[in-house]
Scaffold this motif. Structure first.
Motif, PDB file in Angstrom:
ATOM      1  N   ILE A 115      64.298   6.104  35.759  1.00  0.00           N
ATOM      2  CA  ILE A 115      65.196   6.616  34.738  1.00  0.00           C
ATOM      3  C   ILE A 115      66.135   5.538  34.225  1.00  0.00           C
ATOM      4  O   ILE A 115      66.195   5.256  33.021  1.00  0.00           O
ATOM      5  N   PHE A 116      66.893   4.903  35.115  1.00  0.00           N
ATOM      6  CA  PHE A 116      67.883   3.924  34.666  1.00  0.00           C
ATOM      7  C   PHE A 116      67.245   2.699  34.018  1.00  0.00           C
ATOM      8  O   PHE A 116      67.778   2.197  33.017  1.00  0.00           O
ATOM      9  N   PRO A 117      66.130   2.160  34.551  1.00  0.00           N
ATOM     10  CA  PRO A 117      65.484   1.066  33.807  1.00  0.00           C
ATOM     11  C   PRO A 117      65.041   1.487  32.410  1.00  0.00           C
ATOM     12  O   PRO A 117      65.175   0.712  31.453  1.00  0.00           O
ATOM     13  N   ALA A 118      64.540   2.722  32.277  1.00  0.00           N
ATOM     14  CA  ALA A 118      64.135   3.201  30.957  1.00  0.00           C
ATOM     15  C   ALA A 118      65.347   3.356  30.040  1.00  0.00           C
ATOM     16  O   ALA A 118      65.278   3.042  28.844  1.00  0.00           O
ATOM     17  N   VAL A 119      66.477   3.820  30.594  1.00  0.00           N
ATOM     18  CA  VAL A 119      67.697   3.944  29.797  1.00  0.00           C
ATOM     19  C   VAL A 119      68.162   2.565  29.334  1.00  0.00           C
ATOM     20  O   VAL A 119      68.576   2.388  28.177  1.00  0.00           O
ATOM     21  N   PHE A 120      68.094   1.578  30.217  1.00  0.00           N
ATOM     22  CA  PHE A 120      68.487   0.217  29.838  1.00  0.00           C
ATOM     23  C   PHE A 120      67.613  -0.300  28.694  1.00  0.00           C
ATOM     24  O   PHE A 120      68.124  -0.902  27.741  1.00  0.00           O
ATOM     25  N   VAL A 121      66.308  -0.073  28.789  1.00  0.00           N
ATOM     26  CA  VAL A 121      65.410  -0.500  27.712  1.00  0.00           C
ATOM     27  C   VAL A 121      65.791   0.199  26.404  1.00  0.00           C
ATOM     28  O   VAL A 121      65.797  -0.415  25.330  1.00  0.00           O
ATOM     29  N   GLY A 122      66.115   1.492  26.489  1.00  0.00           N
ATOM     30  CA  GLY A 122      66.519   2.224  25.298  1.00  0.00           C
ATOM     31  C   GLY A 122      67.799   1.673  24.682  1.00  0.00           C
ATOM     32  O   GLY A 122      67.909   1.557  23.461  1.00  0.00           O
ATOM     33  N   VAL A 123      68.761   1.297  25.534  1.00  0.00           N
ATOM     34  CA  VAL A 123      70.012   0.730  25.030  1.00  0.00           C
ATOM     35  C   VAL A 123      69.747  -0.600  24.331  1.00  0.00           C
ATOM     36  O   VAL A 123      70.238  -0.853  23.224  1.00  0.00           O
ATOM     37  N   ALA A 124      68.955  -1.470  24.978  1.00  0.00           N
ATOM     38  CA  ALA A 124      68.659  -2.771  24.378  1.00  0.00           C
ATOM     39  C   ALA A 124      67.907  -2.615  23.060  1.00  0.00           C
ATOM     40  O   ALA A 124      68.212  -3.284  22.065  1.00  0.00           O
ATOM     41  N   LEU A 125      66.924  -1.710  23.043  1.00  0.00           N
ATOM     42  CA  LEU A 125      66.159  -1.486  21.818  1.00  0.00           C
ATOM     43  C   LEU A 125      67.044  -0.903  20.718  1.00  0.00           C
ATOM     44  O   LEU A 125      66.970  -1.325  19.550  1.00  0.00           O
ATOM     45  N   GLY A 126      67.892   0.063  21.073  1.00  0.00           N
ATOM     46  CA  GLY A 126      68.775   0.664  20.083  1.00  0.00           C
ATOM     47  C   GLY A 126      69.763  -0.325  19.500  1.00  0.00           C
ATOM     48  O   GLY A 126      69.999  -0.340  18.288  1.00  0.00           O
TER      49      GLY A 126
END
Length: 231
Positions: free
Chosen positions: A141-152
């Motif tokens: 979950i948290f690695p996916a959230v980090f990827v989402g933040v960086a992409l956003g």
């Protein structure tokens, strides 16, 4: 309500226990999103971009189910952890660890260029897929959230007219949706990281096409290899 009562009580007990020892704060410091705008619903296509990126990583990487999860798989998991950490060295410590503190640093620093944010996004996503494919036990979950933040953040810098709150929240929802296939969890994580109620209508509308795109697709899970059946 009969079916919801037990999960809700369990979640409340877990939340209270967690706050006794640690007070998690997922919110990022982004510009406030004051009012829901109709064009922002179309800007929510960021979620589809996030889904496409995450799904390409899953498809192009080794199948997670190809790695056995038994007592002999410790070497595979250790090798996967080494490869994931080696990938993280590309962007130093910002792409290491689970990503909760790192995503706050990423959002607070305006010095990252579009190219740097793209590199961070791809590096963290590669590390996540390598770890999952090698049988490394840990959360997604948290690695996916980090990827989402960086992409956003990258997409906001690329198109500054689209608010960062939209790009980041929709990207988080798309990434978490790929790795969990849980609509409620994806929605809650997006709102927890970008806590603005004006985003809810946008996210609820964007959720429908995102869910339809992922319908019938396999999950990012590592399954035990089943032994061959005897004749």
């Amino acid at each position: 309500m009969d079916r919801l009562f037990a999960p809700l009580m369990a979640a409340a007990a877990g939340a209270v226990t967690t706050q006794l020892f640690f007070t998690p704060n997922f919110a990022l410091r982004l510009d406030a999103y004051d009012i829901t705008r109709l064009p922002d619903i179309f800007s929510g296509a960021v979620a589809l971009i996030a889904i496409a990126l995450a799904w390409c990583a899953v498809v192009l990487s080794p199948r997670p189910s190809a790695v056995p999860l038994d007592k002999k798989s410790g070497a595979d998991a250790g090798a996967g952890r080494f490869r994931a950490r080696r990938a993280g060295v590309v962007r130093r410590e910002i792409t290491l660890f689970k990503g909760l503190d790192e995503m706050k640093r990423l959002a607070a620093d305006d010095g990252y260029s579009v190219a740097a944010l793209l590199t961070i996004t791809l590096t963290k996503l590669a590390a996540l897929v390598i770890a999952a494919a090698s049988g490394f036990r840990g959360g997604r979950i948290f690695p996916a959230v980090f990827v989402g933040v960086a992409l956003g953040l990258m997409l906001h810098q690329h198109v500054p007219a689209v608010p960062a709150a939209i790009t980041v929240s929709c990207a988080i929802m798309g990434l978490v949706l790929v790795v969990t296939r849980d609509g409620w969890l994806s929605l809650f994580m997006a709102i927890a990281v970008v806590p603005d109620l004006h985003l809810l209508p946008v996210l609820c509308v964007v959720m429908l096409p995102a869910w339809l795109v992922l319908a019938g697709k396999p999950l990012m899970l590592v399954n035990k290899r089943q032994p061959p059946r005897g004749d």
